[in-house]
Design an enzyme around this catalytic site. Structure first.
Site, PDB file in Angstrom:
ATOM      1  N   ARG A  10       0.863  -1.162   0.288  1.00 47.08           N
ATOM      2  CA  ARG A  10      -0.138   0.044   0.115  1.00 47.08           C
ATOM      3  C   ARG A  10       0.703   1.162   0.030  1.00 47.08           C
ATOM      4  O   ARG A  10       0.256   2.313  -0.655  1.00 47.08           O
ATOM      5  CB  ARG A  10      -1.089   0.062   1.181  1.00 47.08           C
ATOM      6  CG  ARG A  10      -2.060  -1.139   1.155  1.00 47.08           C
ATOM      7  CD  ARG A  10      -2.951  -1.079   2.512  1.00 47.08           C
ATOM      8  NE  ARG A  10      -1.976  -1.489   3.569  1.00 47.08           N
ATOM      9  CZ  ARG A  10      -2.601  -1.428   4.803  1.00 47.08           C
ATOM     10  NH1 ARG A  10      -3.596  -1.406   5.147  1.00 47.08           N
ATOM     11  NH2 ARG A  10      -1.541  -1.936   5.731  1.00 47.08           N
ATOM     12  N   ASN A  94       8.169   0.193  10.201  1.00 42.32           N
ATOM     13  CA  ASN A  94       7.755   0.528  11.301  1.00 42.32           C
ATOM     14  C   ASN A  94       8.705  -0.430  12.417  1.00 42.32           C
ATOM     15  O   ASN A  94       8.237  -1.133  13.304  1.00 42.32           O
ATOM     16  CB  ASN A  94       6.594   0.528  11.857  1.00 42.32           C
ATOM     17  CG  ASN A  94       5.669   1.809  11.332  1.00 42.32           C
ATOM     18  OD1 ASN A  94       6.027   2.731  11.506  1.00 42.32           O
ATOM     19  ND2 ASN A  94       4.542   1.493  11.039  1.00 42.32           N
ATOM     20  N   SER A 120       5.579   8.263   7.759  1.00 43.37           N
ATOM     21  CA  SER A 120       4.002   8.521   8.028  1.00 43.37           C
ATOM     22  C   SER A 120       3.190   9.164   6.863  1.00 43.37           C
ATOM     23  O   SER A 120       3.749  10.074   6.321  1.00 43.37           O
ATOM     24  CB  SER A 120       3.812   9.272   9.079  1.00 43.37           C
ATOM     25  OG  SER A 120       2.333   9.622   9.535  1.00 43.37           O
ATOM     26  N   LYS A 188       9.209   8.012  15.166  1.00 41.24           N
ATOM     27  CA  LYS A 188       8.260   7.779  14.504  1.00 41.24           C
ATOM     28  C   LYS A 188       7.321   6.712  15.536  1.00 41.24           C
ATOM     29  O   LYS A 188       6.085   6.757  15.826  1.00 41.24           O
ATOM     30  CB  LYS A 188       8.417   6.695  13.459  1.00 41.24           C
ATOM     31  CG  LYS A 188       7.399   6.025  12.841  1.00 41.24           C
ATOM     32  CD  LYS A 188       6.271   6.977  12.304  1.00 41.24           C
ATOM     33  CE  LYS A 188       5.099   6.645  11.073  1.00 41.24           C
ATOM     34  NZ  LYS A 188       4.415   5.403  11.551  1.00 41.24           N
ATOM     35  N   HIS A 191       5.542   9.114  17.775  1.00 41.98           N
ATOM     36  CA  HIS A 191       4.571   9.720  16.848  1.00 41.98           C
ATOM     37  C   HIS A 191       3.354   8.600  17.007  1.00 41.98           C
ATOM     38  O   HIS A 191       2.095   8.967  17.132  1.00 41.98           O
ATOM     39  CB  HIS A 191       5.063   9.792  15.472  1.00 41.98           C
ATOM     40  CG  HIS A 191       3.960   9.828  14.437  1.00 41.98           C
ATOM     41  ND1 HIS A 191       3.126   8.951  13.959  1.00 41.98           N
ATOM     42  CD2 HIS A 191       3.556  10.842  13.840  1.00 41.98           C
ATOM     43  CE1 HIS A 191       2.232   9.341  12.990  1.00 41.98           C
ATOM     44  NE2 HIS A 191       2.454  10.865  12.964  1.00 41.98           N
ATOM     45  N   GLU A 195      -0.518   8.762  18.587  1.00 43.08           N
ATOM     46  CA  GLU A 195      -1.784   8.671  17.693  1.00 43.08           C
ATOM     47  C   GLU A 195      -2.787   7.668  18.366  1.00 43.08           C
ATOM     48  O   GLU A 195      -3.919   7.844  18.410  1.00 43.08           O
ATOM     49  CB  GLU A 195      -1.122   7.977  16.557  1.00 43.08           C
ATOM     50  CG  GLU A 195      -2.329   7.517  15.372  1.00 43.08           C
ATOM     51  CD  GLU A 195      -1.393   6.740  14.070  1.00 43.08           C
ATOM     52  OE1 GLU A 195      -1.576   5.618  13.985  1.00 43.08           O
ATOM     53  OE2 GLU A 195      -0.876   7.668  13.368  1.00 43.08           O
ATOM     54  N   TYR A 196      -2.131   6.662  19.069  1.00 41.07           N
ATOM     55  CA  TYR A 196      -3.128   5.821  19.870  1.00 41.07           C
ATOM     56  C   TYR A 196      -3.972   6.430  20.882  1.00 41.07           C
ATOM     57  O   TYR A 196      -5.187   6.381  20.838  1.00 41.07           O
ATOM     58  CB  TYR A 196      -2.042   4.939  20.558  1.00 41.07           C
ATOM     59  CG  TYR A 196      -1.524   3.702  19.930  1.00 41.07           C
ATOM     60  CD1 TYR A 196      -1.186   3.741  18.637  1.00 41.07           C
ATOM     61  CD2 TYR A 196      -1.487   2.228  20.554  1.00 41.07           C
ATOM     62  CE1 TYR A 196      -0.682   2.464  18.061  1.00 41.07           C
ATOM     63  CE2 TYR A 196      -0.911   1.312  19.985  1.00 41.07           C
ATOM     64  CZ  TYR A 196      -0.794   1.262  18.644  1.00 41.07           C
ATOM     65  OH  TYR A 196      -0.009   0.141  18.006  1.00 41.07           O
TER      66      TYR A 196
END
Length: 339
Positions: A10, A94, A120, A188, A191, A195-196
């Site tokens: 993706r 990741n 990201s 990251k 980051h 986000e969580y």
């Protein structure tokens, strides 16, 4: 500039497309031959093997790996023996930052540069660009600047911070050399931990709004059910998708995350197509571990991680144990449907 890309999923495939739009030459490889053929049809040079990829690239080579973290070591083990002194391997997935520290040391002994690049942007990166957090040595980073500049969103993606003057620095353009090996994925990692927490807070808030009409429900009257004394205050019928829309416009919490939530709720107002089984790919766990080891309180990120565990049934046995204890000490029989 020429870049090799291993992994055409993706993100990897769209990164190649964005680079080719900017005039870069890309040599691509994937275990799926159809993915190679698709990008070859768009102008990339397809390689049927890692050896063929290396053969198609003059030294010094820069080869970007964009595969799940669990596969990176295997890819590097196959790729590194094919490379020459001064070539560069870039891991844009990741990976755990500690793995990067070890890989950089091992590859450095063979004369190969290693960069860890937290990337990201997700499925929207082709058009929006990718935010890049980079760790590794200065020589390899400097060589890759044209690639980073093409992948990054550019300064026009956001208004300049008040007080910023002069030529933009890389962070303003959407990419940043964060430091030594491991630094990129460390940034990251945090980051994604943030986000969580942001996702959990937004979801919890919408969950409270969704229950604003619970006072209209008939609640059983028995010893096992907490009585609702304030039913008149919970008679609202709040249109959740519309709330997400109003929050997108001018509110303090307006963000791309709210934008995406509004889109999801417009398409599926009751979220009937989801079961609420939330995965975690590792970064949240690693952020919590780093916080513990550094002695830095991170209660929000930690709680959001535990909520993901619970969503997958990992609290079922604990919940059953509490129910069993209540029965033992108080004779409380478990209710099968508690509103």
């Amino acid at each position: 500039m020429q870049l090799g890309m291993i992994g055409l999923g993706r993100m990897g495939a769209n990164m190649v497309r964005r680079l080719m739009r900017e005039g870069h030459e890309c040599v691509v490889y994937d275990v799926n031959a159809d993915s190679i053929a698709e990008l070859a049809g768009e102008g990339a040079t397809g390689a049927e093997s890692l050896a063929a990829m290396v053969e198609a690239m003059p030294a010094p080579r820069s080869i970007w790996i964009m595969v799940p973290a669990a596969y990176v070591d295997g890819v590097i083990a196959d790729l590194a023996p094919l490379l020459s002194d001064d070539d560069t391997i870039i891991d844009g997935g990741n990976s755990y930052y500690r793995d990067d520290v070890d890989r950089a040391a091992t590859l450095g002994d063979s004369g190969i540069h290693y960069l860890d690049v937290g990337t990201s942007g997700g499925v929207f990166g082709l058009e929006r660009g990718y935010s890049l957090m980079i760790g590794g040595d200065d020589v390899a980073v400097e060589r890759m600047v044209p690639i980073f500049q093409s992948l990054a969103p550019g300064i026009e993606a956001a208004e300049r911070t008040p007080g910023m003057e002069g030529d933009p620095h890389p962070g303003e353009e959407g990419w940043l050399h964060c430091g030594i090996a491991g630094s990129g994925h460390f940034v990251k990692m945090v980051h994604n931990g943030i986000e969580y927490g942001m996702m959990a807070a937004l979801a919890e808030g919408l969950g409270i709004l969704e229950q604003a009409g619970m006072g209209r429900e008939d609640r059983p009257i028995d010893a096992e059910t907490t009585p609702q004394r304030d039913q008149k205050y919970f008679q609202m019928d709040i249109p959740i998708p519309a709330v997400a829309e109003v929050w997108r416009r001018g509110s303090v919490i307006s963000s791309w995350l709210v934008d995406l939530t509004a889109k999801a709720l417009h398409q599926d107002p009751n979220l009937d197509n989801f079961e609420g089984n939330v995965s975690d790919s590792g970064e949240g766990r690693w952020t919590v571990l780093a916080a513990i080891q550094a002695g830095v309180p991170a209660p929000v990120i930690t709680a959001s991680l535990y909520q993901r565990f619970s969503s997958r049934g990992r609290s079922d046995f604990s919940d059953k144990t509490v129910s069993a204890m209540r029965k033992e000490f108080g004779g409380h029989h478990e209710k099968k449907d508690d509103h």
